[in-house]
Design a protein around this motif. Sequence first.
Motif, short mmCIF file in Angstrom:
data_model
loop_
_atom_site.label_atom_id
_atom_site.label_comp_id
_atom_site.label_asym_id
_atom_site.label_seq_id
_atom_site.Cartn_x
_atom_site.Cartn_y
_atom_site.Cartn_z
N LEU A 7 0.83 -1.20 0.00
CA LEU A 7 0.00 0.00 0.00
C LEU A 7 0.87 1.25 0.00
CD1 LEU A 7 -2.54 -1.05 2.80
CD2 LEU A 7 -3.00 -0.96 0.33
N ALA A 9 2.02 4.99 1.30
CA ALA A 9 2.01 5.61 2.62
C ALA A 9 1.00 6.76 2.65
CB ALA A 9 3.40 6.12 2.98
N SER A 59 -1.56 4.23 9.08
CA SER A 59 -1.50 3.22 8.02
C SER A 59 -2.80 3.18 7.23
CB SER A 59 -1.22 1.84 8.62
OG SER A 59 0.05 1.82 9.23
N LEU A 60 -2.68 3.02 5.91
CA LEU A 60 -3.87 2.98 5.05
C LEU A 60 -4.75 1.78 5.36
CD1 LEU A 60 -2.34 5.21 3.43
CD2 LEU A 60 -3.31 4.17 1.38
N SER A 407 2.14 -2.14 4.49
CA SER A 407 2.29 -0.69 4.52
C SER A 407 3.71 -0.36 4.96
CB SER A 407 1.26 -0.06 5.48
OG SER A 407 1.43 -0.59 6.78
N SER A 409 6.21 2.61 6.99
CA SER A 409 6.38 3.83 7.78
C SER A 409 7.51 3.60 8.77
CB SER A 409 5.08 4.21 8.50
OG SER A 409 5.21 5.47 9.14
N THR A 454 -0.06 -2.61 14.66
CA THR A 454 0.76 -2.84 13.48
C THR A 454 2.06 -3.51 13.92
OG1 THR A 454 -0.21 -0.97 12.31
CG2 THR A 454 1.96 -1.65 11.59
#
Length: 478
Positions: A7, A9, A59-60, A407, A409, A454
Amino acid sequence: MENQKILPAAIDLPLNPKVLEEVISKAKDWALMHGVCMRSKTNFNMDSLQFAPFVLTPSLYPRKEFEKAVNLQTILNELIHNVAHDTEFLRETLAGTIQVDEFTSNLFKIYETVLAEGITQILTLGLLRSDYFNTTNNNILQVEFNTIASSFGGISSKFQLFHSYILSELGHYDKIKNLPENNALSGLCDAMVEAWNIIGNTKAAILFIIEDVTYNICDQRFHEFHIRENYPHVKVIRKTLTDVFNTGVLGSNKELIVDGIVISVVYFRAGYEPGHYHSQNEWSARLMIERSSAIKCPSIHYHLAGTKKVQQALAKPGILKRFLTDEDEITRVKEIFTGLYSLDKEEGGDKVVEMVLKNPEGYVMKPQREGGGNNIYGSDIPEKLTTMSEEERSAYIVMDRIFPPISRSYMIRPGAQGAPSIVDMVSELGIFGAIIGTKEKILYNRQVGHMLRTKGSSANEGGVAAGMGALDSPYLFD
């Protein structure tokens, strides 16, 4: 293994090193000053806190699937409520498990004892959490359903504000609208007070059952402080099961009295794993609570309804019709079930073992435990399966392993040295629900908030309190 989608960010990454250093410093201070904290397990000190692990940017998460999970929660509340009140189903489903799992067996003995004596308090309070992984096809699948000590409602309620602050500091104020409002703390506390109101004894207290040492202290205390701030007439006390054994008695009308205080609602934040019962004393305390007129969260039958074996049994064809009458609701619940398999020999366990050994990376083995760190994954499964007896297998279920989209990050952990790197992560969404009722009638049924945990994409377990995950927020996209 499924080909995992990546995905984008929520904002452009990587950040400029100077900007990154500055915003991490602000983020840590924000977390510390707003109670996004835990006590350290490695350097424990009653007088100090450290920030809880967090993901720097949200996070998406697909808006449609988030809303699906939110809208399903009251149906799932009703489902588990009905399961918990079906004695025959619990007996049938857990018959094999209690032969080989001592902990579940001890819980079941308490259940059978209060059934035989007659249940004193027929009202139950459920503060529940249904956990999901999203798939690469943007379709949520349920990981598990929690009926005891469903944690992080307190701290997670802070994260919409936390990530709003971070996005603003990074010049993305316009993106805050994609962070859904989260009132988990007030929703969970309101339900506890509603149960307290139903009992109607203004001098009674709400009792939190806690561990001997509480690391996740802020999450627990936020509930207590919220109740005190918004309902100052409601007293909250905290005791261990050992304390209850030492100072607890049942009054003449089976009211629970602990340390001289009448208790009308009991909220378990401990009691979900064997380590919380040091001796027979703690089991006696649990039985005393179950025998009492206090409303329990959870009651012993609600606790049993949250076992993995029950989750697996509910996925069998036709079983949902036993607990839900609306065909549309049954269809919607079925859609979130992933593959769940019994290891009991009489339920085709030998074929399941054969299937799992051919592709262990595609499955997870789960015991009847909560709290994180208990599951068996991938290459560890064959050794476990091949060294167990057919009877011992009944203590576990097998679930299809879900591979969510990745995701990216920065994951910020206390004590980490140097500038963090961008890491690949996967997220687990939890939706909180609250329900009060008897076997015959549901009085209160609400969806009350959410959390997002996460973890690194290569990590198996994701529990924040267990030290392997980080707290996060869903950033909704269409």
